[in-house]
Design a protein around this motif. Structure first.
Motif, short mmCIF file in Angstrom:
data_model
loop_
_atom_site.label_atom_id
_atom_site.label_comp_id
_atom_site.label_asym_id
_atom_site.label_seq_id
_atom_site.Cartn_x
_atom_site.Cartn_y
_atom_site.Cartn_z
N ARG A 166 -27.09 61.40 43.68
CA ARG A 166 -28.30 62.72 44.35
C ARG A 166 -28.95 61.09 45.70
NH1 ARG A 166 -33.12 65.24 41.21
NH2 ARG A 166 -31.89 67.17 42.06
N SER A 167 -29.23 60.01 45.04
CA SER A 167 -29.28 59.50 45.73
C SER A 167 -28.62 58.87 46.70
CB SER A 167 -30.28 58.39 44.90
OG SER A 167 -29.11 57.13 44.37
N GLN A 168 -27.18 58.67 46.92
CA GLN A 168 -26.11 58.01 47.66
C GLN A 168 -26.43 58.83 49.12
OE1 GLN A 168 -25.32 55.67 46.20
NE2 GLN A 168 -26.60 56.57 45.01
N PRO A 169 -26.58 58.12 50.33
CA PRO A 169 -26.90 58.18 51.40
C PRO A 169 -25.61 59.40 52.12
CG PRO A 169 -26.13 56.29 51.46
CD PRO A 169 -25.94 56.29 50.13
N GLU A 170 -24.74 59.46 51.49
CA GLU A 170 -23.53 60.23 51.40
C GLU A 170 -23.69 61.27 51.40
OE1 GLU A 170 -21.92 55.86 51.36
OE2 GLU A 170 -22.61 57.50 50.56
N VAL A 171 -24.39 62.00 50.30
CA VAL A 171 -24.66 62.56 49.31
C VAL A 171 -25.33 63.80 50.49
CG1 VAL A 171 -25.04 63.98 47.40
CG2 VAL A 171 -23.19 62.29 47.17
N VAL A 172 -25.27 65.22 50.41
CA VAL A 172 -25.72 65.90 51.35
C VAL A 172 -27.25 66.79 49.97
CG1 VAL A 172 -26.51 68.14 52.83
CG2 VAL A 172 -25.23 66.05 53.47
N LEU A 192 -19.44 69.75 34.51
CA LEU A 192 -18.17 70.16 35.70
C LEU A 192 -19.40 70.51 36.61
CD1 LEU A 192 -16.45 71.57 37.10
CD2 LEU A 192 -16.42 73.48 35.69
N PHE A 193 -19.44 69.99 38.15
CA PHE A 193 -20.97 70.14 39.30
C PHE A 193 -20.34 69.83 40.06
CE2 PHE A 193 -21.43 66.27 38.14
CZ PHE A 193 -21.49 65.48 39.37
N GLY A 194 -21.11 70.93 40.70
CA GLY A 194 -21.08 69.96 42.29
C GLY A 194 -21.90 70.01 43.97
N PHE A 195 -20.44 69.00 44.36
CA PHE A 195 -21.87 68.24 45.10
C PHE A 195 -21.48 68.39 47.20
CE2 PHE A 195 -18.99 64.94 43.70
CZ PHE A 195 -18.70 63.94 45.14
N VAL A 196 -22.37 67.94 48.29
CA VAL A 196 -21.69 68.24 49.02
C VAL A 196 -22.72 67.30 50.02
CG1 VAL A 196 -22.33 69.25 51.55
CG2 VAL A 196 -22.58 71.23 49.15
N LEU A 197 -20.88 66.88 50.90
CA LEU A 197 -20.96 64.93 51.57
C LEU A 197 -21.64 65.12 52.88
CD1 LEU A 197 -17.50 64.12 49.97
CD2 LEU A 197 -19.66 62.83 49.50
N LYS A 198 -22.02 64.96 53.47
CA LYS A 198 -22.28 64.66 54.78
C LYS A 198 -20.69 65.33 55.79
CE LYS A 198 -25.92 61.44 55.42
NZ LYS A 198 -26.61 60.62 56.10
N PRO A 199 -21.40 65.99 56.91
CA PRO A 199 -20.37 66.87 57.64
C PRO A 199 -19.29 65.44 57.83
CG PRO A 199 -21.90 67.73 58.32
CD PRO A 199 -22.00 66.38 57.12
N LEU A 237 -12.58 64.32 36.62
CA LEU A 237 -11.45 65.08 37.86
C LEU A 237 -12.54 65.06 38.70
CD1 LEU A 237 -9.44 67.03 35.33
CD2 LEU A 237 -8.49 65.49 36.40
N ALA A 238 -11.42 65.25 39.45
CA ALA A 238 -11.86 65.68 41.09
C ALA A 238 -11.43 66.00 42.07
CB ALA A 238 -12.42 63.98 42.19
N ILE A 239 -11.69 66.97 42.57
CA ILE A 239 -11.23 68.06 43.72
C ILE A 239 -11.53 68.14 45.17
CG2 ILE A 239 -9.99 69.15 41.85
CD1 ILE A 239 -11.35 71.73 42.73
N SER A 240 -11.76 68.40 46.08
CA SER A 240 -12.12 68.99 47.18
C SER A 240 -12.19 70.34 46.82
CB SER A 240 -11.47 69.15 48.35
OG SER A 240 -11.83 69.27 49.78
N CYS A 241 -12.91 71.25 46.82
CA CYS A 241 -13.22 72.93 46.73
C CYS A 241 -13.18 73.62 48.26
CB CYS A 241 -14.57 73.41 46.28
SG CYS A 241 -14.49 72.17 45.15
N ASP A 242 -12.85 72.92 49.99
CA ASP A 242 -12.94 73.57 50.71
C ASP A 242 -12.26 74.19 50.97
OD1 ASP A 242 -15.04 72.50 51.07
OD2 ASP A 242 -14.73 70.57 52.87
N GLY A 260 -21.09 70.74 55.14
CA GLY A 260 -20.13 69.89 54.96
C GLY A 260 -19.61 69.95 53.45
N PRO A 261 -18.27 68.86 53.80
CA PRO A 261 -17.64 69.44 52.02
C PRO A 261 -17.96 69.18 51.13
CG PRO A 261 -16.84 67.49 53.59
CD PRO A 261 -18.27 67.86 53.97
N LEU A 262 -16.96 70.28 49.93
CA LEU A 262 -17.74 71.09 48.32
C LEU A 262 -16.94 70.08 48.02
CD1 LEU A 262 -19.77 72.32 46.67
CD2 LEU A 262 -18.30 73.85 47.03
N MET A 263 -17.50 69.00 47.00
CA MET A 263 -16.45 68.31 45.90
C MET A 263 -17.45 69.48 44.86
SD MET A 263 -15.28 66.43 48.59
CE MET A 263 -14.17 66.03 47.07
N ARG A 264 -16.20 68.64 43.91
CA ARG A 264 -16.13 69.35 42.57
C ARG A 264 -16.43 67.91 41.44
NH1 ARG A 264 -14.79 75.20 40.57
NH2 ARG A 264 -16.60 75.61 41.52
#
Length: 134
Positions: free
Chosen positions: A17-23, A49-56, A84-89, A103-107
């Motif tokens: 949540r505190s990282q500048p690349e994360v929206v 298990l959770f997701g996060f959105v990166l800047k476009p 584990l990590a994946i892109s959900c787009d 932006g890109p959704l990661m899980r």
């Protein structure tokens, strides 16, 4: 084991949540996240298990993020002990009605590894992402 997944997942989500690349963080157990009020009313624990959105950014930037990860494996098996990590787009684009997160959704599935090691691994991935996201 699930309690450890939940605690570690929240720690990693709070850091992201505190990282500048994360929206945005999509983890209902995290205060302020979408759905937190319902989660707090109905649940007493969480999982990793959770997701996060990166800047476009480009798909190449997403690939660079995933390629830079050493501790996080790539995969869809969420029941194990490993992270584990994946892109959900790609998965979302195949649906007739898909949400636009801006932006890109990661899980992530946060496993039983030390959170300090997982955070360092994610920081390396975010650095690789930032170089291409420019």
């Amino acid at each position: 084991r699930l309690a450890r997944h939940g605690e570690s997942g929240l720690e990693v989500a709070a850091w992201l949540r505190s990282q500048p690349e994360v929206v945005q963080i999509l983890h209902p157990a995290l205060p302020g996240a979408p759905g937190h009020d319902l989660w707090a009313r109905d649940y007493s624990g969480a999982c990793g298990l959770f997701g996060f959105v990166l800047k476009p950014a480009s798909e190449a930037a997403v690939d660079a993020f995933l390629d830079a990860l050493d501790l996080f494996g790539l995969g869809f098996s969420w029941g194990g002990f490993e992270s584990l990590a994946i892109s959900c787009d790609h998965q979302l684009k195949t649906r007739q009605f898909h949400p636009d997160y801006g932006g890109p959704l990661m899980r992530l599935h946060v496993g039983l590894e030390a959170t300090s090691d997982l955070i360092a691994d994610l920081r390396g991935g975010l650095d690789a992402y930032a170089k291409l996201a420019g």
